[in-house]
Every structure is written in C-alpha cells, then in structure tokens.
Design an enzyme around this catalytic site. Structure first.
Site, mmCIF file in Angstrom:
data_model
loop_
_atom_site.group_PDB
_atom_site.id
_atom_site.type_symbol
_atom_site.label_atom_id
_atom_site.label_comp_id
_atom_site.label_asym_id
_atom_site.label_seq_id
_atom_site.Cartn_x
_atom_site.Cartn_y
_atom_site.Cartn_z
ATOM 1 N N THR A 91 7.158 26.205 -11.831
ATOM 2 C CA THR A 91 7.247 25.631 -10.486
ATOM 3 C C THR A 91 8.303 26.399 -9.689
ATOM 4 O O THR A 91 9.104 27.145 -10.254
ATOM 5 C CB THR A 91 7.587 24.119 -10.552
ATOM 6 O OG1 THR A 91 6.644 23.464 -11.385
ATOM 7 C CG2 THR A 91 7.592 23.464 -9.207
ATOM 8 N N GLY A 129 11.108 22.910 -12.929
ATOM 9 C CA GLY A 129 11.566 22.548 -14.270
ATOM 10 C C GLY A 129 10.842 21.408 -14.937
ATOM 11 O O GLY A 129 11.410 20.757 -15.819
ATOM 12 N N GLY A 130 9.577 21.104 -14.544
ATOM 13 C CA GLY A 130 8.871 19.995 -15.197
ATOM 14 C C GLY A 130 9.627 18.698 -15.020
ATOM 15 O O GLY A 130 10.188 18.417 -13.958
ATOM 16 N N GLU A 176 2.016 24.699 -12.397
ATOM 17 C CA GLU A 176 2.346 23.974 -13.624
ATOM 18 C C GLU A 176 3.031 24.869 -14.650
ATOM 19 O O GLU A 176 4.186 25.210 -14.476
ATOM 20 C CB GLU A 176 1.111 23.289 -14.217
ATOM 21 C CG GLU A 176 1.314 22.601 -15.556
ATOM 22 C CD GLU A 176 2.389 21.530 -15.559
ATOM 23 O OE1 GLU A 176 2.705 21.022 -16.636
ATOM 24 O OE2 GLU A 176 2.925 21.178 -14.504
ATOM 25 N N ASP A 215 -0.855 17.529 -17.145
ATOM 26 C CA ASP A 215 0.177 16.541 -16.833
ATOM 27 C C ASP A 215 -0.308 15.118 -17.071
ATOM 28 O O ASP A 215 0.491 14.184 -17.086
ATOM 29 C CB ASP A 215 0.637 16.679 -15.376
ATOM 30 C CG ASP A 215 1.659 17.788 -15.200
ATOM 31 O OD1 ASP A 215 2.057 18.397 -16.197
ATOM 32 O OD2 ASP A 215 2.065 18.041 -14.050
ATOM 33 N N THR A 217 3.742 24.439 -7.138
ATOM 34 C CA THR A 217 3.606 24.794 -8.541
ATOM 35 C C THR A 217 2.181 25.168 -8.899
ATOM 36 O O THR A 217 1.239 24.846 -8.172
ATOM 37 C CB THR A 217 4.052 23.591 -9.410
ATOM 38 O OG1 THR A 217 4.045 23.961 -10.789
ATOM 39 C CG2 THR A 217 3.111 22.413 -9.213
ATOM 40 N N ARG A 254 -0.822 17.294 -4.122
ATOM 41 C CA ARG A 254 -1.041 17.354 -5.568
ATOM 42 C C ARG A 254 -2.503 17.641 -5.888
ATOM 43 O O ARG A 254 -3.416 17.206 -5.181
ATOM 44 C CB ARG A 254 -0.639 16.016 -6.188
ATOM 45 C CG ARG A 254 -0.754 15.913 -7.706
ATOM 46 C CD ARG A 254 0.205 16.809 -8.398
ATOM 47 N NE ARG A 254 0.455 16.389 -9.788
ATOM 48 C CZ ARG A 254 0.952 17.176 -10.720
ATOM 49 N NH1 ARG A 254 1.232 18.436 -10.428
ATOM 50 N NH2 ARG A 254 1.188 16.730 -11.932
ATOM 51 N N GLU A 290 -2.690 21.931 -14.042
ATOM 52 C CA GLU A 290 -2.022 20.659 -13.742
ATOM 53 C C GLU A 290 -2.599 19.466 -14.496
ATOM 54 O O GLU A 290 -1.910 18.462 -14.691
ATOM 55 C CB GLU A 290 -2.085 20.374 -12.242
ATOM 56 C CG GLU A 290 -1.349 21.360 -11.368
ATOM 57 C CD GLU A 290 0.153 21.319 -11.546
ATOM 58 O OE1 GLU A 290 0.653 20.400 -12.217
ATOM 59 O OE2 GLU A 290 0.828 22.208 -11.021
#
Length: 617
Positions: free
Chosen positions: A429, A516-517, A449, A471, A447, A126, A468
């Site tokens: 993503t 898909g978030g 984002e 988020d 991803t 991440r 990102e």
C-alpha cells in the site's frame, strides 16, 4: 480560498496554467500510433530527485513515499491546482514508481477537508467482490480445502473490481479544478521517461521474482532479461504510459466500459501463466458487468474526540476510523502525558489490543453487516473497555471482544468471549498527504494489497491487478455466517487503511496516514500518541520506533522499540516479536499564518519525500 476565486479556478484559470506546465514535451507523450516501445530498462540517464523527509514553509505541500510523485504534485500546486488536483496527479505518478503498492488495478480511501466549509468528507474506492463469485471461490476443488494463502494471492480469484480510477474521477468532480486528462498526463510522461531504480524497488522485485516469473506479462515488464532491474538503471513503462494516455483521451469509461475492460476480464479469467508455471493460479470470476456496475461511495467520516481535538477517519469498508477512534477513546481515560514511557506505552499496547478485538468481532462491509459504529466510538463503551487494563499487568492475548449490546461504562459488564482476528492483509500500500494555499487538505491511502498485488500484469497495459479479496476471511471453509468479513458477491473486504485528518477548533492540526496492512491502524494511532501525549514534534513522532498491538500473543515491533522498551514492558508481561520496519507514513502539520510542516519517512521503505511550495527561509 475565497469562493469567487475557487469558481474562477474551476472555470479554467488554474486549469490552463497547469496544462501548460504538465503537458509540455509532446515528443515524449504516447499516442495511439506511437513507435514501438524501447527497452523498459536502460542505463541511468537522469539523477533521481532528492529525498527530503521534512519541509517547512507555506503555499501548500505534498508528502509521499516517492520523490518523483511528490515533485509532480508540487508542480500542480505551483501551477494553481488545489489539493485534490495535486493528490490525483501524485497518486497517478505513484502508479508508475510504486507499481507494487498502488495503481489503477487497485483501490483506496480518499479523505478531504474543505477550508471554505470546514467539512471533512470521504470517498470509499474499495474494491468489490465479483457478483458471480461463489462461496467456495477460494477452495481447491482437488482437495476440498482452501488454497494456501500464497496460492490465493497469485491468482485471478483474488482480484476485486478496481476502484482507483473511479475514485480519482469522483474526487475531481467534487473538489478539483482540473480534469482527469491533465491529472494523469504528467504520470504518463514519467512512465515514458522512466525513473531511476533505487534499492527498495530492486529489492521488492527480487522478493517477488519467483511469482512474477510465473506470468508472461509480469515477467516481461518487471524481470527484463530474467532478473530484477539493477539499482541505478532507468526503468520505463511505455505500456502504462499508453494506458494513461488512453484514459486521458477517453476518461475512466475506457477502463470500466471501453477498450480496457475486456482485457482486464480476460486476464482475470485466464491468468497469463508461463508454460513452466508451478503455481496453480486459479481463475477469477470478474466479468465486464462487474466493471460497468462498479461505483465509489461517498461516506460520512468517523469522528472521535481526543484531548480536545476532532479526529476524522474512514468508516466501513475501512475499519481504520473506528479502530483508531476506539483506541484513542480508551487511552483518553488516562493522563498519559504525566506518566513514564513504560506506563504510557503499556496503556497504548493494551488499548490497541482491545480495539482490535472489537474490530475482529464486529467489522465488515456495512452494506452486508450491521457495524455498531456509534457503540464502538462511544466514550461510555470506551470507559467500560478500559476497565480491563491493569496498571502494571498485561492482559493475556488475545483479549475478548466487548459487548456492544450491553454496556454502561462500569467495570461489571461481562464480555462476549474470546475472538481472534484472522488478519491476512498485505503490508504494502502507499499513502500521500497534500494541502494547498487555500487550506484544503487531502489524505489518501491507495493499494493493490500485497507487494505486487496478484502478481499479474494486464498484458500490454503496464499495471498490476490487486489481490484485495484475500482481505476476506479465506483461510477456512466454510466461513461461519457469523463472521462479518466472510466473502460474499458484491461485498467489499474489510480494510485497515486509515487516512486521518485531525482538526483543532475546526481548523486542520495534522493529517496523516500510512501503508502496512493491519499495522496501518497502529502506525496512525502511535503517531498521534507520540505527537499529542508524548510531546514529540511531527518529525520525531514519525521517526520513533514502532510497535503494533493487534491483539496477538506477541506484539510485532521494530528492533529499536524492543531495544528501548522491551525489558521495561516485559516486566508487565508484554511479549514482542521483531520485524525490520512497520509502515511508511506521510503527514502534514499546520501552524499559524498558513505555515505547514510536511514530513515523510526518513528511512523506512527507503525514505520518503516531502516538499512545500514556498520553503521557509
């Protein structure tokens, strides 16, 4: 694969075979002294590989959203590479053909099953917030209020420290049989040769045309002549090909410490806006020290039981493993297989809402927040949460979070009060699923984002940067200290990516994931529900219409779901809001004797591509 054979592969037997296959056609490979790049878009010169959504057979398999990427992964398997080798090569190819969804400017989560040991292990790649990011980074100094979300997205301030390349290197070091150089070169060749623009790529470009046109480097690459590339044309990215070649020669150090790092930092701190740009494009805080200091993290997976299966997923900084696991634990309280569709789906919708309420209250980066993973995955806690579900009456949404500090599995413990999840995750993503002839499995979600990430291409490098950091909770200021997802320097924003591997008595049963978030969580959850409880095969479980219960007043659902079940579930008080499609999953199911069924989306996001090494007769 026997351990002796594995070691032989690591010593070069399989690697040399792969190199011979994937680095052929040297005239098409970039070098430091390559001739000036030809036009990025040209008339069609080659047919797009066919998109086959389902493939059965043996010897290994690959499923992704893209036929070029799947073909590259399959070539690696056929040449003797293992699941990790193929996954990295496939991911690199997706950086070429799916540049608006993933690439080296982003991050992701990698889940691996080792057939020799029976262990599931994970890598957290991440993105992180820059160490110099202030608490008011997302605040417009002119107004003292947070930038609008659209202004946050298309900016340097939204860019987190990328983790994708470090993830590839770490995965290959732990489980691979070949090096990063041979893994990215097939994708470099693909970027040189180009791919046929399909309707999805064209439409995604058109949807982002206004913001792409705000940045000189992005406009030059993705809007040739000022317009999206036409369907059927061949799109080439020589800058990305040369970037991949640089990485092939010098390794990920070229990105994090070498030639690329100052260019990335300059792009973030001084977004290359056009003279007539109308977006504010606030500058970011990324420094070279953030890149040199970035580390992927080896994480223990989450684990939860469901109907005799063991479900493994990602823990923090992903909320996927705990939220999917908690919802399954709640659903397991009921004999869903014996119920009508109406009653079973009612409990799926309610369980999803309850799990999302807890996600919103408790979940953040475990390095900064005490995430109660054990409590959230406790069967006792799930039994208490299930007390809120009424047989024929939907709860008013949003439902309150549970109390992880006081539960006993009974229906008398009070809750902690209402909470609303301020979700701003993009719906882009991409995901891939791979297995090899030795039984290793990789489930990988990666991803940048938003579709198109931050909208900013690093000049002359051919890849988009992520957004990102949106988020985090960024739409209010100041963000309460009690919010587990508040922005902080060095912190990883909460993610919903949910790469999942399910074992049956220690052996792989199914591996699956989706983009898909925050709908990723519900896509994975609903596919497992469809496959295990509703008696669907894997193709049916993926193709079935989707509904995404995320603790909102109206459940976002596909039109086919509303058409089939809206009236029935509306009688219980559920409300629905329509969206064209949810997710774009990939999956592999494992049968007896080494047989596999690889499945990709038949229609969503233009349809995916699944392939096996040895097709069934």
């Amino acid at each position: 694969m026997p351990s002796i054979a594995r070691e032989a592969a690591r010593l070069g037997v399989a690697t040399s075979a792969v190199l011979a296959v994937t680095i052929a056609a040297p005239a098409q490979t970039a070098s430091a002294g390559a001739d000036p790049a030809p036009a990025r878009t040209q008339v069609q010169t080659a047919a797009e590989p066919p998109k086959v959504p389902t493939a059965t057979g043996s010897g290994g398999a690959v499923s992704s959203v893209d036929p070029y990427a799947t073909r590259i992964g399959l070539d690696v398997l056929r040449a003797g590479g293992n699941a990790t080798d193929a996954a990295v090569a496939t991911a690199a190819a997706l950086g070429v053909t799916e540049p608006y969804s993933a690439g080296i400017g982003g991050g992701g989560f990698f889940v691996h099953y080792d057939a020799d040991t029976g262990r599931v292990q994970t890598i957290d790649g991440r993105e992180t917030a820059p160490m110099g990011m202030p608490e008011d980074a997302f605040v417009d100094p002119a107004t003292g209020q947070p930038y609008s979300f659209s202004d946050q997205v298309s900016s340097g301030v939204s860019v987190g420290v990328p983790g994708t390349l470090a993830t590839w290197q770490r995965a290959l070091d732990r489980w691979g049989t070949r090096n990063l150089s041979s893994s990215v070169r097939p994708a470099a060749n693909l970027a040189h040769e180009g791919f046929v623009v399909d309707q999805t790529f064209h439409d995604q470009t058109a949807a982002n045309q206004e913001r792409f046109s705000q940045f000189t480097s992005t406009r030059e690459l993705f809007l040739p002549g000022g317009s999206p590339p036409p369907v059927g044309s061949t799109f080439r990215n020589p800058d990305l090909a040369e970037t991949y070649e640089l990485i092939a020669r010098r390794g990920p150090g070229a990105f994090y410490r070498g030639a690329l790092s100052p260019e990335i930092v300059r792009t973030v701190q001084h977004p290359p806006t056009t003279r007539d740009a109308t977006l504010p494009a606030p500058a970011g805080y990324l420094k070279r020290s953030d890149l040199t200091g970035y580390r992927v993290l080896d994480r223990a997976p989450t684990r939860s039981g469901y109907r005799g299966y063991d479900v493994f997923g990602m823990r923090s900084s992903s909320s996927g493993g705990t939220t999917v696991g908690e919802a399954l634990n709640i659903m397991e309280r009921y004999d869903l297989a014996s119920m009508s569709d109406q009653d079973a789906l009612h409990r799926y919708l309610e369980a999803g809402a309850l799990a999302f309420a807890d996600r919103g209250k408790y979940f953040g980066d475990e390095a900064f927040v005490d995430v109660p993973v054990r409590d959230l995955l406790s069967d006792t806690y799930a039994a208490e949460r299930a007390c809120r579900i009424q047989p024929t009456q939907a709860q008013a949404k949003p439902v309150p979070a549970g109390n992880v500090d006081d539960y006993d599995g009974r229906c008398s413990t009070p809750n902690t009060g209402s909470t609303r999840d301020g979700d701003t995750e993009g719906l882009s993503t991409t995901n891939l699923t791979v297995t090899d002839r030795w039984g290793d499995v990789v489930e990988y979600t990666l991803t940048i984002e938003q579709t198109g990430g931050a909208g900013i291409v690093v000049p002359d490098r051919g890849f988009l940067l992520n957004n990102e950091l949106t988020d985090f909770t960024t739409t209010v200021y100041p963000v309460p200290e009690s919010d587990p997802n508040r922005p902080e320097p060095g912190k990883r924003p909460r993610s919903s990516m949910s790469p999942t591997i399910v074992l049956d008595d220690g052996e792989p049963f199914v591996a699956l994931g989706s983009p898909g978030g925050s709908t990723i969580i519900t896509t994975v959850l609903q596919m497992l529900f469809n496959r295990i409880d509703r008696g669907m095969d894997l193709e049916q479980a993926m193709a079935a219409p989707r509904s995404s219960p995320r603790n909102t007043s109206s459940v976002v659902s596909e039109p086919a779901f509303i058409s089939a079940y809206g009236t029935l579930l509306g009688a219980y008080g559920h409300q629905f809001a329509s969206t064209p499609e949810i997710g774009a999953a990939t999956a592999i199911e494992f049968g007896p004797g080494g047989s596999v069924t690889a499945v990709a989306e038949p229609t969503r996001r233009g349809g995916g591509s699944a392939a096996v090494v040895e097709p069934a007769p």
